[in-house]
Scaffold this motif. Structure first.
Motif, short mmCIF file in Angstrom:
data_model
loop_
_atom_site.label_atom_id
_atom_site.label_comp_id
_atom_site.label_asym_id
_atom_site.label_seq_id
_atom_site.Cartn_x
_atom_site.Cartn_y
_atom_site.Cartn_z
N ASP A 185 8.94 -9.04 0.55
CA ASP A 185 8.15 -8.49 -0.55
C ASP A 185 8.32 -9.28 -1.85
O ASP A 185 7.36 -9.50 -2.59
CB ASP A 185 8.52 -7.02 -0.77
CG ASP A 185 7.30 -6.12 -0.63
OD1 ASP A 185 6.30 -6.58 -0.04
OD2 ASP A 185 7.34 -4.97 -1.10
N GLU B 256 -2.53 -1.94 3.82
CA GLU B 256 -1.81 -2.31 5.03
C GLU B 256 -2.66 -2.06 6.28
O GLU B 256 -3.53 -1.20 6.29
CB GLU B 256 -0.50 -1.51 5.12
CG GLU B 256 0.47 -1.81 3.99
CD GLU B 256 1.74 -1.01 4.13
OE1 GLU B 256 1.80 -0.12 5.02
OE2 GLU B 256 2.68 -1.26 3.36
N ARG B 257 -2.39 -2.83 7.32
CA ARG B 257 -3.05 -2.70 8.62
C ARG B 257 -4.56 -2.78 8.49
O ARG B 257 -5.30 -2.02 9.12
CB ARG B 257 -2.62 -1.40 9.31
CG ARG B 257 -1.11 -1.29 9.51
CD ARG B 257 -0.73 -0.03 10.24
NE ARG B 257 -1.04 1.17 9.47
CZ ARG B 257 -0.28 1.65 8.50
NH1 ARG B 257 0.84 1.03 8.17
NH2 ARG B 257 -0.62 2.75 7.87
N SER C 196 2.12 -4.30 -3.20
CA SER C 196 0.83 -3.64 -3.39
C SER C 196 0.50 -3.46 -4.87
O SER C 196 -0.67 -3.48 -5.26
CB SER C 196 0.81 -2.27 -2.69
OG SER C 196 1.78 -1.40 -3.25
#
Length: 224
Positions: free
Chosen positions: A119, A194-195, A176
């Motif tokens: 991150d 995400e995803r 994020s």
């Protein structure tokens, strides 16, 4: 008369050479000429002027009042989570000191390990592409030499708008957070989560205001 013919031939060669150099050039020069807006002016994102606070407030109001974007998705619903490793390491970019972390010493180990394993690096990379505001990461809490008394290190973000005297510092940030700032400043209405999920960026407007240190009237904001 023969020398006159030689002079004319040489002069013609010089003229042709000059013209060829101007219009052909290198491939890099040709690419630079093509870059620009619809008005034909060359644009360079690296020198994009800073937004004023009033302009940031206007962009926030536009985001709050914009209709929900189409083609939203929740992303993949099924995924597996791997157990984080029990140790991690951090190398301070300021002093060069290496700090070792052990899972047994931290209650919030999952979040700390997530930052250490990728991150922080992702935030560093994303910050470089954000234009229009002064923005920087503060990683000092992860370095035991720079911050020997910190028990639960957090990543912090520094934001300054238009070189004003006030700098907003928010800790506990992640990738994020930096991502939604970039999306907001680029005029996007969608947050790519995400995803492969696609969510309304307006749902993150409260967080965007916190990160920027700017707020707009609640009456102009949609309920999130």
């Amino acid at each position: 008369m023969w020398y006159i013919a030689i002079i004319i031939t040489l002069a013609a060669g010089i003229i042709i050479g000059v013209k060829t150099g101007i219009f052909s050039g290198s491939s890099e020069d040709a690419e630079e000429i093509k870059i620009g807006g619809t008005d034909g002016n060359i644009e360079n994102d690296s020198i994009k002027p800073l937004y004023s606070k009033a302009q940031i407030e206007k962009k926030l109001k536009q985001l709050a009042e914009a209709p929900p974007p189409d083609s939203l998705s929740f992303g993949a619903m099924c995924y597996s989570m791997a157990m984080p490793p029990e140790t991690g390491a951090y190398v301070c970019p300021v002093c060069g000191e290496k700090t070792l972390y052990n899972r047994d010493n931290y209650e919030s180990w999952f979040r700390i390990e997530e930052l250490l394993s990728g991150d922080i690096a992702a935030c560093r990379s994303q910050v470089k592409y954000i234009k229009g505001i002064n923005i920087a990461l503060d990683e000092s809490q992860f370095c035991k030499k720079c911050s020997p008394d910190v028990k639960n290190p957090q990543l912090c973000l520094l934001v300054n708008i238009d070189q004003t005297s006030d700098t907003t510092k928010v800790c506990g940030i992640g990738y994020s957070d930096v991502q939604i700032l970039g999306e907001f400043l680029n005029g996007s209405l969608v947050h790519h989560g995400e995803r492969d999920s696609r969510e309304p960026l307006a749902d993150r407007i409260t967080r965007i205001q916190q990160l920027l240190g700017v707020s707009i009237k609640q009456t102009l904001m949609k309920t999130c």
